[in-house]
Design a protein around this motif. Sequence first.
Motif, mmCIF file in Angstrom:
data_model
loop_
_atom_site.group_PDB
_atom_site.id
_atom_site.type_symbol
_atom_site.label_atom_id
_atom_site.label_comp_id
_atom_site.label_asym_id
_atom_site.label_seq_id
_atom_site.Cartn_x
_atom_site.Cartn_y
_atom_site.Cartn_z
ATOM 1 N N VAL A 152 36.394 -10.111 3.777
ATOM 2 C CA VAL A 152 35.194 -9.531 3.148
ATOM 3 C C VAL A 152 33.911 -10.304 3.406
ATOM 4 O O VAL A 152 32.820 -9.793 3.157
ATOM 5 C CB VAL A 152 35.325 -9.341 1.615
ATOM 6 N N SER A 153 34.013 -11.508 3.883
ATOM 7 C CA SER A 153 32.757 -12.199 4.191
ATOM 8 C C SER A 153 32.720 -12.645 5.644
ATOM 9 O O SER A 153 31.847 -13.398 6.051
ATOM 10 C CB SER A 153 32.571 -13.398 3.260
ATOM 11 N N GLY A 154 33.656 -12.116 6.448
ATOM 12 C CA GLY A 154 33.779 -12.587 7.827
ATOM 13 C C GLY A 154 32.633 -12.225 8.738
ATOM 14 O O GLY A 154 32.493 -12.798 9.815
ATOM 15 N N ALA A 155 31.810 -11.262 8.329
ATOM 16 C CA ALA A 155 30.716 -10.845 9.215
ATOM 17 C C ALA A 155 29.370 -10.899 8.501
ATOM 18 O O ALA A 155 28.418 -10.244 8.900
ATOM 19 C CB ALA A 155 30.983 -9.429 9.728
ATOM 20 N N THR A 156 29.275 -11.704 7.442
ATOM 21 C CA THR A 156 28.028 -11.772 6.673
ATOM 22 C C THR A 156 26.843 -12.110 7.581
ATOM 23 O O THR A 156 26.938 -13.023 8.398
ATOM 24 C CB THR A 156 28.153 -12.830 5.562
ATOM 25 N N TYR A 157 25.763 -11.364 7.407
ATOM 26 C CA TYR A 157 24.507 -11.498 8.181
ATOM 27 C C TYR A 157 24.660 -11.042 9.632
ATOM 28 O O TYR A 157 23.709 -11.051 10.391
ATOM 29 C CB TYR A 157 23.963 -12.930 8.215
ATOM 30 N N GLN A 158 25.864 -10.656 10.047
ATOM 31 C CA GLN A 158 26.059 -10.343 11.467
ATOM 32 C C GLN A 158 26.239 -8.852 11.689
ATOM 33 O O GLN A 158 26.511 -8.093 10.768
ATOM 34 C CB GLN A 158 27.285 -11.118 11.974
ATOM 35 N N ALA A 159 26.079 -8.446 12.949
ATOM 36 C CA ALA A 159 26.360 -7.069 13.329
ATOM 37 C C ALA A 159 27.765 -7.031 13.919
ATOM 38 O O ALA A 159 28.258 -8.033 14.432
ATOM 39 C CB ALA A 159 25.342 -6.600 14.353
ATOM 40 N N ILE A 160 28.388 -5.860 13.819
ATOM 41 C CA ILE A 160 29.686 -5.682 14.476
ATOM 42 C C ILE A 160 29.537 -4.601 15.526
ATOM 43 O O ILE A 160 28.828 -3.617 15.317
ATOM 44 C CB ILE A 160 30.763 -5.260 13.450
ATOM 45 N N GLU A 161 30.173 -4.813 16.684
ATOM 46 C CA GLU A 161 30.313 -3.730 17.667
ATOM 47 C C GLU A 161 31.797 -3.422 17.781
ATOM 48 O O GLU A 161 32.601 -4.312 18.078
ATOM 49 C CB GLU A 161 29.797 -4.160 19.048
ATOM 50 N N PHE A 162 32.144 -2.165 17.513
ATOM 51 C CA PHE A 162 33.522 -1.717 17.656
ATOM 52 C C PHE A 162 33.663 -1.114 19.044
ATOM 53 O O PHE A 162 32.929 -0.175 19.385
ATOM 54 C CB PHE A 162 33.858 -0.654 16.615
ATOM 55 N N MET A 190 33.003 0.952 6.696
ATOM 56 C CA MET A 190 33.608 -0.239 6.092
ATOM 57 C C MET A 190 33.182 -1.546 6.761
ATOM 58 O O MET A 190 33.677 -2.613 6.395
ATOM 59 C CB MET A 190 35.131 -0.090 6.018
ATOM 60 N N SER A 191 32.189 -1.490 7.655
ATOM 61 C CA SER A 191 31.569 -2.744 8.113
ATOM 62 C C SER A 191 31.007 -3.468 6.904
ATOM 63 O O SER A 191 30.954 -4.694 6.864
ATOM 64 C CB SER A 191 30.396 -2.491 9.057
ATOM 65 N N SER A 192 30.562 -2.668 5.932
ATOM 66 C CA SER A 192 30.020 -3.270 4.698
ATOM 67 C C SER A 192 31.062 -4.126 4.012
ATOM 68 O O SER A 192 30.728 -5.125 3.382
ATOM 69 C CB SER A 192 29.596 -2.186 3.714
ATOM 70 N N GLU A 193 32.313 -3.734 4.112
ATOM 71 C CA GLU A 193 33.393 -4.490 3.448
ATOM 72 C C GLU A 193 33.692 -5.788 4.191
ATOM 73 O O GLU A 193 34.541 -6.569 3.754
ATOM 74 C CB GLU A 193 34.646 -3.637 3.312
ATOM 75 N N MET A 194 33.031 -6.031 5.303
ATOM 76 C CA MET A 194 33.174 -7.324 5.977
ATOM 77 C C MET A 194 31.875 -8.123 5.843
ATOM 78 O O MET A 194 31.687 -9.148 6.486
ATOM 79 C CB MET A 194 33.532 -7.096 7.445
ATOM 80 N N GLY A 195 30.961 -7.594 5.040
ATOM 81 C CA GLY A 195 29.699 -8.292 4.801
ATOM 82 C C GLY A 195 28.659 -8.065 5.881
ATOM 83 O O GLY A 195 27.596 -8.688 5.852
ATOM 84 N N ALA A 196 28.948 -7.187 6.846
ATOM 85 C CA ALA A 196 28.069 -7.059 8.009
ATOM 86 C C ALA A 196 26.731 -6.411 7.659
ATOM 87 O O ALA A 196 26.620 -5.630 6.725
ATOM 88 C CB ALA A 196 28.752 -6.237 9.095
ATOM 89 N N PRO A 234 44.761 -4.261 -5.007
ATOM 90 C CA PRO A 234 43.749 -4.846 -5.882
ATOM 91 C C PRO A 234 43.636 -6.351 -5.611
ATOM 92 O O PRO A 234 44.662 -6.966 -5.298
ATOM 93 C CB PRO A 234 44.286 -4.576 -7.287
ATOM 94 N N GLU A 235 42.460 -6.936 -5.767
ATOM 95 C CA GLU A 235 41.243 -6.312 -6.143
ATOM 96 C C GLU A 235 40.134 -6.693 -5.178
ATOM 97 O O GLU A 235 39.042 -7.077 -5.565
ATOM 98 C CB GLU A 235 40.874 -6.718 -7.580
ATOM 99 N N SER A 236 40.504 -6.615 -3.899
ATOM 100 C CA SER A 236 39.501 -6.868 -2.867
ATOM 101 C C SER A 236 39.882 -6.051 -1.636
ATOM 102 O O SER A 236 41.061 -5.981 -1.274
ATOM 103 C CB SER A 236 39.479 -8.355 -2.523
ATOM 104 N N PRO A 237 38.904 -5.429 -0.985
ATOM 105 C CA PRO A 237 39.221 -4.571 0.153
ATOM 106 C C PRO A 237 39.965 -5.293 1.291
ATOM 107 O O PRO A 237 40.631 -4.643 2.094
ATOM 108 C CB PRO A 237 37.843 -4.096 0.630
ATOM 109 N N ASP A 238 39.849 -6.607 1.368
ATOM 110 C CA ASP A 238 40.530 -7.294 2.476
ATOM 111 C C ASP A 238 41.964 -7.728 2.132
ATOM 112 O O ASP A 238 42.630 -8.388 2.940
ATOM 113 C CB ASP A 238 39.714 -8.493 2.989
#
Lengths: 411, 168
Positions: A185-195, A214-220, A265-269
């Motif tokens: 859930v915080s693996g991509a905070t402040y970053q962009a993801i390209e799938f 669900m990029s949001s669920e990685m903090g992206a 429960p109780e975290s998406p990751d």
Amino acid sequence: MGQTISEKIISNHVGKKVYAGELVISKVDGAMASDTTGPLTIKAFKEMGGEKVFDPKKCALIIDHAAPSPNERIANLHKMMRDFAKEQGMRLFEIGEGICHQVMVENEYVKPGDIFIGADSHTPTYGALNAFACGVGSTDLAATMMTGKIWLKVPQTIQINCSGKLKEGVTAKDLILFLVGKVTVSGATYQAIEFTGEAFEGMSLASRMTIANMSSEMGAKTGIVHPKGLKLDYDFKAVIPDEDANYVKTFDFDVSGLEPQVSAPESPDNVHNISKYEGTKIDYAFIGTCCNGRLEDLDIAAEILRGKKIHPNVRMVIAPASQSVLLDAIGNGTMSTLIEAGASLITSGCGPCVGTHQGVPADGEVVISAANRNFRGRMGNPNSNIYLGAPSTVAASALEGHITNPKKYLL
Amino acid sequence: MAVKTNIKAKAHVYGNHIDTDRIIPGKYTKTLDLSTLANHVLEDLDPEFNKIVAQGDILVAGINFGCGSSREQAPLALKQAGISVVIARDFARIFFRNAINIGLPVLEISDHQIQKGAKLDVDLKNGIVKDLTANISYEATKLPDIMIAILNEGGLVNYLKKNGNYSL
Ligand code: SF4
């Protein structure tokens, strides 16, 4: 030096080549707020001296999070939004028209290559369209509506490369849950993801939206699906990354053997193969949201439930992502199949996703949901537990009364 | 109104990944009445919080503080409840922006070991946090200039009221 998709889109908007780490003030192509964030946006807009939004055709307000209004307090906030939209000459999407992200895409407020700013954390959903889309809070959005701009730090990009095709009966939701579990859930905070990679290439726009959502669920900050294979109703010019683009990190997965996934429960990751939770008794099944409330999601549920009845100990709620999804699901018979199976249809919109109304679980109850979040208290009761899965998993579980691998109903 | 730059107060310390649903549950967010927000702040995480928090206190957390929704009601609720600054190992990005935008200072200290009840002395201008109880001093990650400018005005509303537009 090569550029990622995000770097290219931002460069196109600021008129010079920019790279990760640079601070820019960029013009934007669109902005929206919902009824959770809109009232505070309007308040901040007025307080900062805003008179006219930068372009009423590019701005929108959506009443979706608590629609129709459950009480007089929220009714008055909705009225405030309607009045503001009228005053500004901008469109307000009424109760039942759908979830903000769905209606922005359906009504072409956002297109490939755009920068879109939304006052909702799942705004990255539009990365399905090859757009750079970020969620912000109300005051940021007010400033964007006033100036037509946003300040941004150009993000570093994480590349997630998925080779192989998903097995029959395994969906985009299973894939993105798996990826959230890996990236955290915080693996991509402040970053962009390209799938990128084969697994995404054959995906519909709806499935791509599930992924980007669900990029949001990685903090992206944003999550963009490579446009290879993207089909839209209109002509567009896709933005693709340079071969020598610089990625801060690359993940490689072969997803051809992936099984259905469940987030506990109780975290998406907190994600595992469904086998770990098969048999967990459920009380309540929910299909809807900006993650999985589209036609293909309702269709797959209908395929599983056709001619059957959901388990007597389970109640099932369906909230189509938009009115247009609802009409399509009525048109193709999906809606009657679901209702005949025992599901309850509620207004197109966020429904019970955010715990404001329409289906709050009781103490000790277990929910299987096609949504994107299962934080404690998310659906309005901190004493309930939420499992996340694909719409197919939700439907199969509703049928059997416990978490069930949908495979046997789909093959 | 610019924010106070020197704060000496008690720390309330919580763990990692505190999401916005725990800071302020979605069911309370549909309001412009800030006292409603403050009454329910952190209630699903610590039902006692509301009773123990005093004006000016400091909230301290681990990683990914404020993850989840974009609701600005989360930093607003904390600010209204009396929190003067939030210190975390790191923040979710929307929360981070929102906090600065509404004039709630946030400091990122990736290696802090601050314990419950510690007395802290915070120099916001220089990003220095002294843990007076443990006798350790920390330096926070520097904010981008535009955020410092926004914070110096007390938030984005005042910043734009004054400047009319963004500038770098
Ligand atoms: S459906 Fe749920 S996650 Fe999506 S915008 Fe609505 S409340 Fe947020």
